[in-house]
Design a protein around this motif. Structure first.
Motif, PDB file in Angstrom:
ATOM      1  N   PRO A 135       0.863  -1.175  -0.059  1.00 27.61           N
ATOM      2  CA  PRO A 135       0.060  -0.090  -0.205  1.00 27.61           C
ATOM      3  C   PRO A 135       0.795   1.138   0.074  1.00 27.61           C
ATOM      4  O   PRO A 135       0.235   2.224  -0.514  1.00 27.61           O
ATOM      5  N   ALA A 136       2.059   1.390   0.410  1.00 26.17           N
ATOM      6  CA  ALA A 136       2.944   2.222   0.371  1.00 26.17           C
ATOM      7  C   ALA A 136       3.374   2.754  -1.057  1.00 26.17           C
ATOM      8  O   ALA A 136       3.588   4.047  -1.059  1.00 26.17           O
TER       9      ALA A 136
ATOM     10  N   LEU B 217      -0.547   3.850  -2.935  1.00 28.61           N
ATOM     11  CA  LEU B 217      -1.237   5.104  -2.343  1.00 28.61           C
ATOM     12  C   LEU B 217      -0.281   6.238  -2.745  1.00 28.61           C
ATOM     13  O   LEU B 217       0.879   6.302  -2.696  1.00 28.61           O
TER      14      LEU B 217
ATOM     15  N   VAL C 151      -5.738  10.743   2.531  1.00 33.80           N
ATOM     16  CA  VAL C 151      -6.607   9.491   2.496  1.00 33.80           C
ATOM     17  C   VAL C 151      -8.076   9.952   1.846  1.00 33.80           C
ATOM     18  O   VAL C 151      -8.492   9.034   0.744  1.00 33.80           O
TER      19      VAL C 151
ATOM     20  N   PRO D 140      -0.791   9.012   3.605  1.00 34.24           N
ATOM     21  CA  PRO D 140      -0.476   7.767   3.994  1.00 34.24           C
ATOM     22  C   PRO D 140       1.019   7.511   4.888  1.00 34.24           C
ATOM     23  O   PRO D 140       0.949   6.218   5.852  1.00 34.24           O
ATOM     24  N   HIS D 141       1.705   8.408   4.732  1.00 33.09           N
ATOM     25  CA  HIS D 141       3.127   8.228   5.729  1.00 33.09           C
ATOM     26  C   HIS D 141       2.784   8.210   7.189  1.00 33.09           C
ATOM     27  O   HIS D 141       3.636   7.703   8.010  1.00 33.09           O
TER      28      HIS D 141
ATOM     29  N   LEU E 126       0.277   6.697   8.516  1.00 33.63           N
ATOM     30  CA  LEU E 126      -0.457   5.410   8.975  1.00 33.63           C
ATOM     31  C   LEU E 126       0.355   4.358   9.107  1.00 33.63           C
ATOM     32  O   LEU E 126       1.474   4.439   8.427  1.00 33.63           O
TER      33      LEU E 126
ATOM     34  N   GLN F   1      -2.966   0.039   8.639  1.00 35.35           N
ATOM     35  CA  GLN F   1      -3.864   1.124   8.202  1.00 35.35           C
ATOM     36  C   GLN F   1      -3.839   1.339   6.728  1.00 35.35           C
ATOM     37  O   GLN F   1      -4.879   1.598   6.231  1.00 35.35           O
ATOM     38  N   ARG F   2      -2.779   1.283   6.198  1.00 36.56           N
ATOM     39  CA  ARG F   2      -2.548   1.788   4.870  1.00 36.56           C
ATOM     40  C   ARG F   2      -3.307   0.855   3.980  1.00 36.56           C
ATOM     41  O   ARG F   2      -3.955   1.132   2.942  1.00 36.56           O
ATOM     42  N   GLN F   3      -3.162  -0.419   4.314  1.00 30.74           N
ATOM     43  CA  GLN F   3      -3.727  -1.431   3.401  1.00 30.74           C
ATOM     44  C   GLN F   3      -5.186  -1.304   3.505  1.00 30.74           C
ATOM     45  O   GLN F   3      -6.246  -1.786   2.869  1.00 30.74           O
TER      46      GLN F   3
END
Length: 329
Positions: free
Chosen positions: A103-104, A107, A113, A156-157, A159, A163-165
């Motif tokens: 996810p990194a 996104l 988000v 994103p960074h 999380l 959480q990102r997923q």
């Protein structure tokens, strides 16, 4: 499996090859056929490099320019391989969507988000700005965030990986697609986060009757989650059947090895002296497949015929085909 369920996705004789710089063709997917029914979770299991991700990307038509794809991929009444780019844009995100491994990377780091989820809604649904914002809050709550208003505004960074997923899953589900492709969605997560993502996907399927194509190299993730399982090796399906049957009584030597390794890994977590299992040798070069069984060089059960021709599909158990000469010639 409920025979009354309709086929949502039909893949027939799919082949994906990549042209290399030296003029060879790397055969990532070789003559694969499969069906995903409405509301079903279909698992695809195999080592890295077996063609799982190429299969997923072919379904969405997001293969790189040097890839060649043939066969048929029918989503409902549409053949994905015959659609133009504009038609594909109407399907991606709306009828089918994908959650990737990292996810990194999936996104956008410079967009919040909420903004990223809103962009999917803006592209496919005629909603007002207020409706989109409300939908974002609902989606974030559905994927397990207790404070969706706060999460909507972060980047994103800020999380964790899990959480990102969850955000990536919310983005993929924004338009309630019929088919969700999850390509190794837990490979970058710890055991606890992985279990939470599996539970989340299972709940989404039950709530929305979403079909899921779940791809992983880890056999333990499919238990109690997937309805049916396909085992891939070197671009081909070597065994398939109900997930409980494949795990309870694996037939192909490759499947047996994967299940044995998974069990040995589980034991090693509680007993450090247990020796980790592995499969001897390496997968074959996809540019130089030979005519025989592709697992033959690594197989302890190989026979003379295994190196001479590829085994057809045998049916030693009902609805549990396997490509192995141990079950017929």
């Amino acid at each position: 499996m409920d025979g009354s369920k309709q086929d949502l996705l039909q893949v027939q004789n799919l082949t994906v090859g990549y042209a290399s710089s030296d003029g060879n063709i790397l055969h990532a997917v070789d003559d694969i056929s499969l069906v995903i029914r409405s509301g079903e979770t279909l698992g695809v299991l195999g080592e890295s490099g077996c063609g799982k991700s190429s299969l997923a990307r072919a379904i969405l038509r997001i293969l790189p320019p040097h890839a060649n794809c043939s066969g048929s991929i029918r989503l409902g009444d549409k053949n994905i391989l015959l659609l133009n780019e504009q038609e594909l844009q109407m399907i991606r995100g709306r009828q089918t969507s994908m959650v990737s491994q990292d996810p990194a990377l999936s996104l956008n780091p410079v967009l919040s988000v909420g903004r990223q989820i809103e962009e999917v809604l803006r592209a496919h649904l005629p909603l007002s700005g207020r409706q989109r914002r409300e939908r974002v809050i609902t989606l974030l709550r559905d994927v397990g965030f207790d404070q969706p208003l706060e999460i909507r505004s972060v980047y994103p960074h800020q999380l964790s990986g899990g959480q990102r997923q969850r955000v990536a899953i919310a983005q993929a589900l924004a338009c309630q697609p019929d088919l969700l492709i999850a390509d190794e969605p837990t490979s970058k997560l710890d055991a606890t986060s992985s279990e939470e993502i599996i539970t989340l996907l299972s709940g989404i399927r039950q709530k929305h009757n979403t079909s899921i194509l779940f791809i992983s190299h880890d056999p333990t993730l499919f238990a109690g989650f997937a309805d049916r399982l396909l085992v891939m090796y070197a671009g081909r399906i070597v065994e398939s059947g109900a997930a409980a049957a494949v795990f309870g009584h694996p037939l192909h030597p490759y499947t047996r090895a994967l299940v044995r390794i998974a069990r040995s890994s589980t034991l090693s977590a509680s007993a450090l002296r247990v020796r980790l299992e592995s499969i001897d040798g390496l997968p074959p070069d996809p540019a130089q497949f030979k005519s025989g069984c592709r697992f033959e060089p690594r197989c302890s059960d190989r026979k003379e015929i295994c190196s001479q021709r590829y085994p057809g599909a045998f049916l030693p158990e009902p609805s549990h085909p396997v490509n192995c000469f141990n079950y017929g010639e």
